[in-house]
Design a protein around this motif. Structure first.
Motif, PDB file in Angstrom:
ATOM      1  N   THR A   1       6.101   5.779 -44.808  1.00  0.00           N
ATOM      2  CA  THR A   1       6.071   4.546 -44.009  1.00  0.00           C
ATOM      3  C   THR A   1       4.666   4.319 -43.455  1.00  0.00           C
ATOM      4  O   THR A   1       4.037   5.245 -42.950  1.00  0.00           O
ATOM      5  N   TRP A   2       4.200   3.085 -43.565  1.00  0.00           N
ATOM      6  CA  TRP A   2       2.850   2.688 -43.165  1.00  0.00           C
ATOM      7  C   TRP A   2       2.950   1.467 -42.258  1.00  0.00           C
ATOM      8  O   TRP A   2       3.974   0.800 -42.203  1.00  0.00           O
ATOM      9  N   LEU A   3       1.859   1.146 -41.596  1.00  0.00           N
ATOM     10  CA  LEU A   3       1.787  -0.117 -40.870  1.00  0.00           C
ATOM     11  C   LEU A   3       1.051  -1.129 -41.724  1.00  0.00           C
ATOM     12  O   LEU A   3      -0.001  -0.827 -42.286  1.00  0.00           O
ATOM     13  N   CYS A   4       1.603  -2.327 -41.805  1.00  0.00           N
ATOM     14  CA  CYS A   4       0.996  -3.421 -42.557  1.00  0.00           C
ATOM     15  C   CYS A   4       0.475  -4.454 -41.563  1.00  0.00           C
ATOM     16  O   CYS A   4       1.199  -4.877 -40.668  1.00  0.00           O
ATOM     17  N   TYR A   5      -0.767  -4.839 -41.724  1.00  0.00           N
ATOM     18  CA  TYR A   5      -1.382  -5.886 -40.919  1.00  0.00           C
ATOM     19  C   TYR A   5      -1.494  -7.111 -41.810  1.00  0.00           C
ATOM     20  O   TYR A   5      -2.156  -7.076 -42.839  1.00  0.00           O
ATOM     21  N   SER A   6      -0.830  -8.201 -41.434  1.00  0.00           N
ATOM     22  CA  SER A   6      -0.752  -9.379 -42.289  1.00  0.00           C
ATOM     23  C   SER A   6      -1.112 -10.632 -41.500  1.00  0.00           C
ATOM     24  O   SER A   6      -0.640 -10.820 -40.376  1.00  0.00           O
ATOM     25  N   THR A   7      -1.932 -11.490 -42.102  1.00  0.00           N
ATOM     26  CA  THR A   7      -2.320 -12.750 -41.471  1.00  0.00           C
ATOM     27  C   THR A   7      -2.042 -13.893 -42.431  1.00  0.00           C
ATOM     28  O   THR A   7      -2.547 -13.907 -43.554  1.00  0.00           O
ATOM     29  N   LEU A   8      -1.224 -14.845 -41.992  1.00  0.00           N
ATOM     30  CA  LEU A   8      -0.946 -16.045 -42.782  1.00  0.00           C
ATOM     31  C   LEU A   8      -2.203 -16.916 -42.768  1.00  0.00           C
ATOM     32  O   LEU A   8      -2.730 -17.243 -41.708  1.00  0.00           O
ATOM     33  N   THR A   9      -2.690 -17.270 -43.949  1.00  0.00           N
ATOM     34  CA  THR A   9      -3.941 -18.035 -44.022  1.00  0.00           C
ATOM     35  C   THR A   9      -3.738 -19.514 -44.306  1.00  0.00           C
ATOM     36  O   THR A   9      -4.616 -20.317 -44.012  1.00  0.00           O
TER      37      THR A   9
END
Length: 176
Positions: free
Chosen positions: A46-54
């Protein structure tokens, strides 16, 4: 960007995995595309995902959108970063793949900034092209079918993946 994270490993109620990879293998043979995106063993866990809607767009025009409130809501999130856990597991062919049932719940919760936004998920780790998620209450659901995918490893430290999918929203008791 991913970073290791401690997170619950309990699958959402209703999630399941079956032991047959035959359908997925047939898909791969017919289409020439991989049956699922696969990842190095180091991704397992399990990882952390950093996501930004562009961006949010309606390429066929706003008239093709049944509920513009959803589009307008999404436009408010452009530029906003969300962080959610992302899990990778082994399928029955011992390949490391995304745990799509678990991940879709975590991404929906991060996007909605709320818990329990998905009641159940139907998905088969060995036939990963179909996923159905049901929302609590009024029977709304989302049907997700991967129609095409690719994966490339252009360098030792880089993986490039893409998927083309059909996504159908069923409005349940609300119609649509």
């Amino acid at each position: 960007v991913a970073a290791a994270a401690a997170a619950s490993t309990v699958a959402p109620q209703g999630a399941f995995a079956m032991s047959s990879g035959l359908v997925s293998d047939a898909w791969s043979t017919i289409s020439g595309a991989p049956s699922d995106l696969t990842f190095p063993d180091d991704f397992l866990g399990t990882w952390l995902c950093y996501s930004t809607l562009t961006a949010v767009s309606t390429p066929q025009g706003d008239g093709m959108v049944q509920d513009m409130a959803v589009v307008n809501r999404a436009k408010k999130d452009v530029g906003e970063q969300i962080i959610y856990p992302l899990r990778f597991i082994r399928n029955n062919q011992n390949r490391v793949v995304m745990d799509r049932a678990w991940n879709v719940v975590r991404m929906a919760e991060a996007t909605a900034r709320a818990r329990n936004v998905i009641e159940s998920v139907e998905w088969d780790v060995d036939d990963p092209n179909l996923l159905t998620a049901t929302m609590p209450g009024d029977g709304r659901s989302v049907f997700f079918r991967v129609n095409q995918r690719s994966e490339k490893y252009p360098a030792l430290d880089r993986i490039e993946t893409s998927e083309v999918a059909q996504i159908v929203f069923d409005g349940g008791d609300n119609g649509g």
